[in-house]
Design an enzyme around this catalytic site. Structure first.
Site, PDB file in Angstrom:
ATOM      1  CB  SER A 160      43.701  57.506  45.509  1.00 44.47           C
ATOM      2  OG  SER A 160      42.501  56.838  45.220  1.00 44.47           O
ATOM      3  N   GLY A 191      43.780  52.162  43.634  1.00 43.52           N
ATOM      4  CA  GLY A 191      42.448  51.583  43.830  1.00 43.52           C
ATOM      5  C   GLY A 191      42.555  50.211  44.448  1.00 43.52           C
ATOM      6  CG  HIS A 224      42.494  41.682  33.417  1.00 42.71           C
ATOM      7  ND1 HIS A 224      42.404  40.352  33.056  1.00 42.71           N
ATOM      8  CD2 HIS A 224      41.423  42.291  32.843  1.00 42.71           C
ATOM      9  CE1 HIS A 224      41.329  40.174  32.307  1.00 42.71           C
ATOM     10  NE2 HIS A 224      40.722  41.338  32.158  1.00 42.71           N
TER      11      HIS A 224
HETATM   12  N1  LIG Z   1      39.614  44.996  41.359  1.00 45.15           N
HETATM   13  C1  LIG Z   1      40.297  43.847  41.489  1.00 45.15           C
HETATM   14  O1  LIG Z   1      40.324  43.240  42.545  1.00 45.15           O
HETATM   15  C2  LIG Z   1      41.109  43.276  40.350  1.00 45.15           C
HETATM   16  C3  LIG Z   1      41.419  41.909  40.348  1.00 45.15           C
HETATM   17  C4  LIG Z   1      42.307  41.416  39.377  1.00 45.15           C
HETATM   18  C5  LIG Z   1      42.808  42.290  38.410  1.00 45.15           C
HETATM   19  N2  LIG Z   1      42.428  43.596  38.409  1.00 45.15           N
HETATM   20  C6  LIG Z   1      43.010  44.503  37.398  1.00 45.15           C
HETATM   21  O2  LIG Z   1      43.770  45.505  38.066  1.00 45.15           O
HETATM   22  C7  LIG Z   1      43.760  46.703  37.308  1.00 45.15           C
HETATM   23  C8  LIG Z   1      43.271  47.845  38.186  1.00 45.15           C
HETATM   24  O3  LIG Z   1      41.907  47.608  38.498  1.00 45.15           O
HETATM   25  P1  LIG Z   1      41.263  48.086  39.889  1.00 45.15           P
HETATM   26  O4  LIG Z   1      39.919  47.412  39.962  1.00 45.15           O
HETATM   27  O5  LIG Z   1      42.229  47.891  40.984  1.00 45.15           O
HETATM   28  O6  LIG Z   1      41.079  49.645  39.604  1.00 45.15           O
HETATM   29  P2  LIG Z   1      40.287  50.714  40.505  1.00 45.15           P
HETATM   30  O7  LIG Z   1      39.973  50.161  41.848  1.00 45.15           O
HETATM   31  O8  LIG Z   1      39.179  51.247  39.670  1.00 45.15           O
HETATM   32  O9  LIG Z   1      41.396  51.851  40.709  1.00 45.15           O
HETATM   33  C9  LIG Z   1      41.892  52.598  39.632  1.00 45.15           C
HETATM   34  C10 LIG Z   1      42.843  53.651  40.157  1.00 45.15           C
HETATM   35  O10 LIG Z   1      43.352  54.378  39.032  1.00 45.15           O
HETATM   36  C11 LIG Z   1      43.344  55.749  39.369  1.00 45.15           C
HETATM   37  N3  LIG Z   1      43.433  56.551  38.158  1.00 45.15           N
HETATM   38  C12 LIG Z   1      42.453  56.899  37.270  1.00 45.15           C
HETATM   39  N4  LIG Z   1      42.992  57.669  36.310  1.00 45.15           N
HETATM   40  C13 LIG Z   1      44.329  57.804  36.590  1.00 45.15           C
HETATM   41  C14 LIG Z   1      45.427  58.492  35.990  1.00 45.15           C
HETATM   42  N5  LIG Z   1      45.270  59.244  34.902  1.00 45.15           N
HETATM   43  N6  LIG Z   1      46.658  58.369  36.564  1.00 45.15           N
HETATM   44  C15 LIG Z   1      46.831  57.653  37.677  1.00 45.15           C
HETATM   45  N7  LIG Z   1      45.838  57.008  38.306  1.00 45.15           N
HETATM   46  C16 LIG Z   1      44.603  57.089  37.759  1.00 45.15           C
HETATM   47  C17 LIG Z   1      42.082  55.924  40.171  1.00 45.15           C
HETATM   48  O11 LIG Z   1      42.116  57.144  40.861  1.00 45.15           O
HETATM   49  P3  LIG Z   1      40.966  57.602  41.920  1.00 45.15           P
HETATM   50  O12 LIG Z   1      41.344  56.844  43.157  1.00 45.15           O
HETATM   51  O13 LIG Z   1      41.111  59.068  42.047  1.00 45.15           O
HETATM   52  O14 LIG Z   1      39.660  57.135  41.334  1.00 45.15           O
HETATM   53  C18 LIG Z   1      42.178  54.692  41.069  1.00 45.15           C
HETATM   54  O15 LIG Z   1      43.007  54.929  42.177  1.00 45.15           O
HETATM   55  C19 LIG Z   1      42.871  46.432  36.096  1.00 45.15           C
HETATM   56  O16 LIG Z   1      43.693  45.991  35.040  1.00 45.15           O
HETATM   57  C20 LIG Z   1      41.989  45.268  36.566  1.00 45.15           C
HETATM   58  O17 LIG Z   1      41.493  44.461  35.521  1.00 45.15           O
HETATM   59  C21 LIG Z   1      41.597  44.111  39.353  1.00 45.15           C
END
Ligand SMILES: NC(=O)c1ccc[n+]([C@@H]2O[C@H](COP(=O)([O-])OP(=O)(O)OC[C@H]3O[C@@H](n4cnc5c(N)ncnc54)[C@H](OP(=O)(O)O)[C@@H]3O)[C@@H](O)[C@H]2O)c1
Length: 339
Positions: A53, A26, A108
């Site tokens: 993905s 993601g 995070h």
């Molecule tokens: N978003 C940000 O910019 C940001 C900033 C700082 C920290 N964080 C941290 O980074 C972490 C990830 O957040 P994110 O926002 O990047 O997440 P995200 O965009 O929602 O992406 C999550 C990913 O996990 C996949 N997923 C779901 N279930 C799964 C499973 N069982 N096995 C493997 N993959 C699976 C999803 O698949 P699909 O693609 O099929 O949905 C997606 O590719 C979190 O801890 C968040 O707090 C995020």
């Protein structure tokens, strides 16, 4: 003053000849994976069967395996999954495949700090948190820059810290500068910032400003420019040189309005509510409610997001952005443009 780690403080060699697994592809996952690959490291992607993905990651040249298989193969495992989903995936796919000496890496600290995941003592647990959205992490790296990042070590001592610094270098973080913190501090300040200032605070402020102007009979287009579009220009100046630096660039009239009216809008009552929000974060109440919201099927979450999507500022903004030559030229449709 805390030390700022830069490229010279980090040794990418720590990660060479190692397998790095990124679980999820993601926002953060795709950015870390692509940046680490471009930094010459060996990255595999772990995804669940049927993930949308899988073809995206494969098209970018990655080997994609099941989440459990990625954990089995990897030395360092980046848990790049939604915070609420991490505990069940941890129990099913990660925990059974962890071996002593492996490293769990988070962007995070939520799951570790609030103990929705409790890893065994014989694995390293580290944090590398870029202070920006994943798509910016990728975009900056491609431009030869980086996003300032935080690192923290929960378990594993100095060896684990070297891995965190190397990872931060691999994603471009040390190009901008890296600070060391703790899981507790990162988690609590990150939640506070996104709720009260950056996401929640800024969105509510923009919407309230837009509504005030439109309700007073001004055109939505003018209200959009004044309350949303220009926010980035002001935020960029603040980012470059602080609030006083921003004030250097604005007119005397704007400065007078800023210092004399601003504190009446964001007044002591706002700070009181900020303190209440912080208390809920520190006590774990926010985390508990958020996990309950996830377990209840995200009903309120989805309804509130829908309400935001239907706000009149979105229609006005979409129309205006589609008409702006720069946005049209670069086909900017939103964050996905960075993929
Ligand atoms: N978003 C940000 O910019 C940001 C900033 C700082 C920290 N964080 C941290 O980074 C972490 C990830 O957040 P994110 O926002 O990047 O997440 P995200 O965009 O929602 O992406 C999550 C990913 O996990 C996949 N997923 C779901 N279930 C799964 C499973 N069982 N096995 C493997 N993959 C699976 C999803 O698949 P699909 O693609 O099929 O949905 C997606 O590719 C979190 O801890 C968040 O707090 C995020």
């Amino acid at each position: 003053m805390a030390k700022v780690y830069t490229d010279k403080d980090a040794d990418l060699g720590v990660l060479q000849n190692k397998t790095l697994a990124v679980l999820g592809f993601g926002s953060q996952g795709h950015a870390h994976a692509l940046n680490l690959k471009d930094s010459g490291l060996n990255v595999i992607i772990g995804l669940y069967e049927g993930s949308k993905s899988i073809p995206v990651a494969q098209e970018k040249g990655f080997k994609v395996v099941s989440t459990a298989e990625a954990v089995r193969r990897a030395d360092v495992i980046f848990v790049s999954l939604p915070d609420t989903k991490q505990p069940s995936i941890y129990e099913k796919d990660i925990k059974p495949n962890l071996k002593p000496g492996k490293t769990l890496l988070f962007a995070h600290g939520f799951s570790i700090h609030f103990k929705t995941i409790v890893p065994p003592k014989n694995v390293n647990v580290i944090l590398v948190a870029p202070k920006g959205p994943g798509h910016t992490v990728r975009r900056q790296y491609v431009e030869g820059k980086g996003v300032p990042s935080l690192i923290a070590v929960y378990q594993g001592g100095s060896a684990a810290k070297k891995i965190a610094l190397a990872w931060a270098k691999g994603i471009g973080g040390t190009r901008a500068g890296v600070l060391e913190t703790s899981f507790k501090e990162e988690t609590e300040t990150d939640l506070f910032g996104e709720q009260t200032v950056l996401c929640g605070g800024a969105s509510a402020l923009v919407q309230a400003g837009f509504e005030t102007l439109v309700e007073a009979g001004y055109s939505p287009e003018m209200a959009y420019f004044e309350c949303l579009h220009e926010l980035k220009l002001i935020a960029d100046l603040m980012n470059e040189s602080g609030i006083s630096g921003m004030r250097f660039s604005i007119s005397e009239t704007a400065k007078w309005g800023d210092v004399s009216v601003g504190p009446k809008i964001i007044d002591a009552s706002v700070k009181k509510r900020m303190k209440a929000a912080l208390k809920d974060i520190q006590s774990g109440k926010f985390a508990k409610n958020w996990v309950a919201e996830y377990k209840g099927g995200y009903k309120k979450y989805n309804a509130l997001l829908k309400k935001g999507e239907n706000h009149p500022i979105e229609k006005t903004g979409a129309k205006l952005r589609a008409m702006m030559p720069w946005m049209k030229k670069h086909k900017i449709k939103g964050a996905q443009a960075a993929y």
